[in-house]
Design an enzyme around this catalytic site. Structure first.
Site, mmCIF file in Angstrom:
data_model
loop_
_atom_site.group_PDB
_atom_site.id
_atom_site.type_symbol
_atom_site.label_atom_id
_atom_site.label_comp_id
_atom_site.label_asym_id
_atom_site.label_seq_id
_atom_site.Cartn_x
_atom_site.Cartn_y
_atom_site.Cartn_z
ATOM 1 N N GLY A 163 65.355 2.134 1.969
ATOM 2 C CA GLY A 163 66.229 1.496 2.949
ATOM 3 C C GLY A 163 67.694 1.815 2.693
ATOM 4 C CD GLN B 151 64.617 -8.890 3.480
ATOM 5 O OE1 GLN B 151 63.645 -9.635 3.663
ATOM 6 N NE2 GLN B 151 64.847 -8.334 2.313
ATOM 7 C CB SER C 231 62.910 -0.494 2.968
ATOM 8 O OG SER C 231 62.435 -0.291 1.655
ATOM 9 N N GLY C 232 59.804 0.636 3.010
ATOM 10 C CA GLY C 232 58.394 0.354 2.793
ATOM 11 C C GLY C 232 58.116 -0.853 1.921
ATOM 12 C CB CYS D 98 72.064 -5.715 -5.515
ATOM 13 S SG CYS D 98 70.771 -5.314 -4.364
HETATM 14 C C1 LIG Z 1 65.887 -4.341 0.268
HETATM 15 C C2 LIG Z 1 66.921 -4.145 1.297
HETATM 16 C C3 LIG Z 1 67.598 -2.922 1.425
HETATM 17 C C4 LIG Z 1 67.383 -1.782 0.489
HETATM 18 O O1 LIG Z 1 66.124 -1.201 0.621
HETATM 19 P P1 LIG Z 1 65.601 -0.268 -0.581
HETATM 20 O O2 LIG Z 1 64.386 0.371 -0.030
HETATM 21 O O3 LIG Z 1 65.335 -1.181 -1.721
HETATM 22 O O4 LIG Z 1 66.691 0.704 -0.852
HETATM 23 C C5 LIG Z 1 68.532 -2.793 2.424
HETATM 24 N N1 LIG Z 1 68.784 -3.801 3.266
HETATM 25 C C6 LIG Z 1 68.152 -4.976 3.194
HETATM 26 C C7 LIG Z 1 68.464 -6.042 4.181
HETATM 27 C C8 LIG Z 1 67.204 -5.190 2.198
HETATM 28 O O5 LIG Z 1 66.603 -6.376 2.110
#
Ligand SMILES: *Cc1c(COP(=O)(O)O)cnc(C)c1O
Length: 403
Positions: free
Chosen positions: A75, A185, A205-206, A330
């Protein structure tokens, strides 16, 4: 604590377990159909066809066309590519150097915008107000002739608030400004149709939807000009080089199909769990639900407890087998309170006592009952040892307006 302690994984906004269906869909691509999709012999073609099928599946889940889907490594990469790629292309083609985002985006968006500020772009950070929502009229007022791009997340990863994306995107379309949304999300929790909702770019994102970590996708509407993300081979129509991660892409598509195909069922199953948890936690004195209760992900519960320190709360919950988070993943490890909680107007002392519980497809009502059994005891224990709680209780400090 003995090993028989109940285990409750309530941190699905951080990551999820890979589902059985996803794992089974991926397995043939490690040791049987392991060919390179760019190879002409049959082993390569046996990987190429499923790759393109996965692209078609992801496209269909979003209401997009297959050639508008680009697979990425996560993501964060999708966010980086969408924002940097489109902003720079807009600058070189039309001289536009202004970006609009919101104050409580994921760091993958916020830090990308800050990197563009160092390149000479100006960025407007829209307020999200106490309810955790952007106001469409404030977006409208912030757009100028120089605005290259608007990027506003579909649903917040920490407090779960769902933005009025179709409304925001419609404003952008009318003003001729590109609209990107981080929907990491939102996938599986909100019905999404990029065409009907006027979305130009969308990140997903997966690992937030029961597929593995390390795979994501970016939808780029055809006609949007965007810079190439990775130079190299001709993969992803020459815009994102690198031999495709076929197994995980197939896993992502399998997860997308399940997530997007069961949105209504998920909302119907998770909402009563969420609301029972919220009602139960509100009985704890000086607790506060963060963000709108109404415009909220069905699996998200975010609270602040006055006179409690978030990290200690997580450690005690862990001793009871409960995995949860405080602030955003993070930033955990640092003592700075989360930028998300500060953006909705909470003072540092209150933001420090935060707890996020997020549910996925494997949680049950029994998990809710267990959390409600354990949490009040833990909060009581922590407050008994807290000088801040003493000061609050005796009226030396007052956070009444944050309840
Ligand atoms: C987890 C998340 C990301 C990052 O995704 P990754 O695949 O972990 O890099 C970006 N935006 C939101 C809102 C997220 O919850």
């Amino acid at each position: 604590m003995d090993n028989s302690v109940r285990k409750v994984y309530a941190d699905n906004a951080a990551t999820t377990a890979v589902s059985e269906e996803v794992l089974n869909a991926m397995l043939p691509f490690f040791r049987e159909n392991y060919g390179n999709p760019s190879s002409l012999y049959s082993l390569g073609q046996q990987a190429k066809a499923p790759l393109e099928q996965a692209r078609a599946t992801v496209a269909q889940c979003l209401g997009a066309k297959p050639n508008e889907i680009y697979f990425t490594s996560c993501g964060s990469e999708s966010d980086n590519w969408a924002i940097k790629g489109a902003a720079r292309a807009q600058r070189s083609k039309q001289g536009k150097t202004h970006i609009i985002t919101s104050a409580f985006e994921h760091h993958a968006v916020l830090h990308t915008c800050q990197a563009l500020e160092r390149e000479g772009f100006t960025v407007t950070y829209l307020p999200v107000h106490e309810d955790g929502l952007v106001r469409p009229q404030e977006l409208e007022a912030a757009i100028t002739d120089s605005t290259a791009l608007v990027t506003i997340m579909y649903a917040n990863n920490e407090i779960g608030t769902i933005q009025p994306v179709p409304e925001l995107a419609a404003i952008c379309k009318e003003r001729g400004v590109l609209f990107h949304t981080d929907a990491v999300q939102a996938i599986g929790n909100v019905p999404i149709d990029v065409k009907a909702q006027n979305i130009d770019m969308l990140s997903l994102s997966g690992h937030k939807i029961h597929a593995p970590k390390g795979v994501g996708a970016l939808y780029i509407r055809s006609g949007v000009s965007i810079e190439t993300f990775l130079d190299g081979g001709a993969q992803e129509r020459g815009r994102r080089a690198g031999t495709e991660n076929v197994a995980e892409i197939v896993g992502l598509a399998t997860a997308m199909k399940i997530a997007a195909g069961t949105v209504e069922e998920r909302i119907a199953r998770l909402t009563p769990m969420r609301d029972k948890l919220i009602e139960g936690i509100l009985k704890i004195e000086r607790s506060r639900l963060n963000g709108s209760k109404e415009h909220r992900l069905p699996g998200n519960v975010s609270f602040c407890f006055q006179g409690v320190e978030g990290e200690s709360l997580l450690l005690l919950l862990d001793m009871y087998g409960i995995s949860a988070s405080s602030g955003s993943a993070c930033t955990s490890g640092s003592l700075d309170p989360s930028h998300v909680l500060l953006s909705i107007g909470l003072p540092h002392e209150v933001a420090h006592g935060s707890l996020r519980l997020s549910f996925g497809d494997y949680n049950t009502m029994e998990d809710v009952d267990y959390i409600l059994e354990v949490l009040p005891k833990i909060i009581g224990r922590l407050r008994n040892m807290s000088p801040l709680w003493d000061a609050i209780r005796t009226g030396k400090v007052n956070y009444d307006e944050y309840m």
